[in-house]
Design a protein around this motif. Structure first.
Motif, short mmCIF file in Angstrom:
data_model
loop_
_atom_site.label_atom_id
_atom_site.label_comp_id
_atom_site.label_asym_id
_atom_site.label_seq_id
_atom_site.Cartn_x
_atom_site.Cartn_y
_atom_site.Cartn_z
N ALA A 46 -0.78 4.37 9.10
CA ALA A 46 -1.69 4.99 10.07
C ALA A 46 -3.11 4.92 9.53
O ALA A 46 -3.46 3.94 8.87
CB ALA A 46 -1.26 6.40 10.41
N GLU A 47 -3.91 5.93 9.80
CA GLU A 47 -5.30 5.90 9.35
C GLU A 47 -5.39 6.03 7.84
O GLU A 47 -4.75 6.88 7.24
CB GLU A 47 -6.08 7.05 10.00
CG GLU A 47 -7.52 7.09 9.58
CD GLU A 47 -8.26 8.30 10.13
OE1 GLU A 47 -9.45 8.42 9.83
OE2 GLU A 47 -7.64 9.10 10.85
N VAL A 48 -6.17 5.17 7.21
CA VAL A 48 -6.41 5.25 5.77
C VAL A 48 -7.89 5.49 5.52
O VAL A 48 -8.74 5.17 6.36
CB VAL A 48 -5.94 3.98 5.02
CG1 VAL A 48 -4.46 3.77 5.19
CG2 VAL A 48 -6.71 2.77 5.46
N LYS A 49 -8.20 6.06 4.36
CA LYS A 49 -9.61 6.27 4.00
C LYS A 49 -9.74 6.46 2.50
O LYS A 49 -8.75 6.61 1.79
CB LYS A 49 -10.19 7.48 4.74
CG LYS A 49 -9.52 8.79 4.44
CD LYS A 49 -10.13 9.89 5.28
CE LYS A 49 -9.42 11.20 5.01
NZ LYS A 49 -9.96 12.29 5.76
N GLN A 59 -4.57 -0.50 -10.13
CA GLN A 59 -4.01 0.35 -9.09
C GLN A 59 -5.10 0.76 -8.11
O GLN A 59 -6.28 0.78 -8.45
CB GLN A 59 -3.37 1.60 -9.70
CG GLN A 59 -2.22 1.26 -10.63
CD GLN A 59 -1.60 2.51 -11.20
OE1 GLN A 59 -0.70 3.07 -10.60
NE2 GLN A 59 -2.09 2.93 -12.35
N LEU A 60 -4.68 1.13 -6.92
CA LEU A 60 -5.58 1.54 -5.86
C LEU A 60 -5.02 2.80 -5.21
O LEU A 60 -3.91 2.78 -4.68
CB LEU A 60 -5.69 0.40 -4.83
CG LEU A 60 -6.66 0.57 -3.69
CD1 LEU A 60 -8.09 0.55 -4.20
CD2 LEU A 60 -6.45 -0.55 -2.68
N ALA A 61 -5.76 3.88 -5.30
CA ALA A 61 -5.36 5.14 -4.66
C ALA A 61 -6.13 5.27 -3.35
O ALA A 61 -7.29 4.85 -3.25
CB ALA A 61 -5.66 6.33 -5.57
N PHE A 62 -5.51 5.85 -2.34
CA PHE A 62 -6.17 6.08 -1.07
C PHE A 62 -5.48 7.21 -0.32
O PHE A 62 -4.38 7.64 -0.70
CB PHE A 62 -6.19 4.80 -0.22
CG PHE A 62 -4.84 4.29 0.18
CD1 PHE A 62 -4.28 4.63 1.41
CD2 PHE A 62 -4.12 3.45 -0.66
CE1 PHE A 62 -3.04 4.15 1.78
CE2 PHE A 62 -2.88 2.96 -0.29
CZ PHE A 62 -2.33 3.31 0.94
N ILE A 63 -6.12 7.68 0.72
CA ILE A 63 -5.54 8.69 1.60
C ILE A 63 -4.97 7.97 2.81
O ILE A 63 -5.65 7.15 3.44
CB ILE A 63 -6.59 9.74 2.05
CG1 ILE A 63 -7.14 10.50 0.85
CG2 ILE A 63 -6.01 10.68 3.09
CD1 ILE A 63 -6.16 11.40 0.14
N GLY A 64 -3.73 8.27 3.14
CA GLY A 64 -3.08 7.73 4.33
C GLY A 64 -2.56 8.87 5.18
O GLY A 64 -2.15 9.91 4.66
N ALA A 65 -2.57 8.67 6.48
CA ALA A 65 -2.16 9.73 7.41
C ALA A 65 -0.99 9.28 8.26
O ALA A 65 -1.04 9.33 9.48
CB ALA A 65 -3.34 10.15 8.28
N GLY A 70 -3.50 13.84 5.98
CA GLY A 70 -3.79 12.93 4.88
C GLY A 70 -2.99 13.26 3.63
O GLY A 70 -2.86 14.42 3.25
N GLU A 71 -2.47 12.23 2.99
CA GLU A 71 -1.74 12.35 1.75
C GLU A 71 -2.22 11.26 0.79
O GLU A 71 -2.74 10.24 1.22
CB GLU A 71 -0.23 12.20 1.98
CG GLU A 71 0.38 13.20 2.93
CD GLU A 71 0.42 14.64 2.41
OE1 GLU A 71 0.09 14.87 1.23
OE2 GLU A 71 0.77 15.52 3.18
N VAL A 72 -2.02 11.48 -0.50
CA VAL A 72 -2.41 10.50 -1.51
C VAL A 72 -1.33 9.43 -1.60
O VAL A 72 -0.15 9.73 -1.73
CB VAL A 72 -2.61 11.17 -2.89
CG1 VAL A 72 -2.94 10.12 -3.95
CG2 VAL A 72 -3.71 12.22 -2.82
N TYR A 73 -1.77 8.17 -1.53
CA TYR A 73 -0.91 7.01 -1.70
C TYR A 73 -1.42 6.17 -2.85
O TYR A 73 -2.61 6.23 -3.18
CB TYR A 73 -0.90 6.14 -0.43
CG TYR A 73 -0.09 6.69 0.70
CD1 TYR A 73 1.18 6.19 0.97
CD2 TYR A 73 -0.57 7.71 1.51
CE1 TYR A 73 1.94 6.69 2.01
CE2 TYR A 73 0.18 8.21 2.56
CZ TYR A 73 1.44 7.70 2.81
OH TYR A 73 2.19 8.19 3.84
N LEU A 74 -0.55 5.36 -3.42
CA LEU A 74 -0.91 4.49 -4.52
C LEU A 74 -0.26 3.13 -4.30
O LEU A 74 0.88 3.05 -3.86
CB LEU A 74 -0.41 5.09 -5.84
CG LEU A 74 -0.80 4.36 -7.12
CD1 LEU A 74 -2.29 4.46 -7.37
CD2 LEU A 74 -0.03 4.94 -8.30
#
Length: 183
Positions: A46-49, A59-65, A70-74
């Protein structure tokens, strides 16, 4: 006559060496700094930011919904399947990484009295529970090259705060000596 194709609305860039990751069309995209064609890294989150590369770029951390909040993804720095690390169901943003790259730093309004109140957390990239940092309300952080740090309060995306001059204007608090005393 405009011969340029539509360029899109690009937000939240993060850079490591020659790799640039940014958000467009609610997904993460990767492109080299030399140009070329961008490659989509996410689909179905869904929406990422607010993507942020780890200091070593691995590694790349981001917020995904993907479930509304929003939750933390890696994910690996150059793309692969993303792994969800938090289950807070709140508003958040990635603030960066610890200087050693052993912890993701993110801001969240988890357990706060209202949606605008955020505090900073650290999170082990291997998973586990987030640990709050002892800085009170803040949603941005950066470390100095040798010591010290700066935290931001009410630091938001400029598109939402154009020409705002009220009481929630962003502030930067500096601890230049690394002693815990901020100005």
């Amino acid at each position: 006559k405009n011969t340029m194709p539509f360029q899109g609305y690009v937000r939240f860039p993060t850079i490591h060496d020659n790799s640039i990751v940014f958000v467009a069309e609610d997904d993460l995209w990767l492109i080299e700094s030399t140009g070329g064609r961008a490659e989509r890294l996410t689909a179905g989150v869904a929406e990422v930011k607010t993507p942020r590369f780890a200091p070593d770029g691995q590694q790349l951390a981001f917020i995904g919904a993907s479930e509304g909040s929003g939750e933390v993804y890696l994910m690996p720095g150059l793309g692969a399947e993303a792994r969800r690390l938090t289950f807070q169901s709140v508003f958040g943003k990635i603030a960066g990484w610890s200087p050693a790259g052993d912890a993701i730093l993110f801001a969240s309004n988890f357990a706060q009295p209202h949606a605008g109140a955020q505090i900073l957390y650290t999170l082990n990239p291997q998973g586990g529970l987030p640990t709050p940092l002892p800085y009170g309300l803040a949603n941005a952080i950066t470390y100095g090259p040798e010591r010290g740090l700066v935290i931001g309060r009410n630091i938001g995306e400029p598109a939402h705060w154009k020409r705002y001059r009220g009481g929630k204007t962003g502030q930067l608090w500096c601890d230049t000596a690394g002693t815990g005393q901020f100005q």
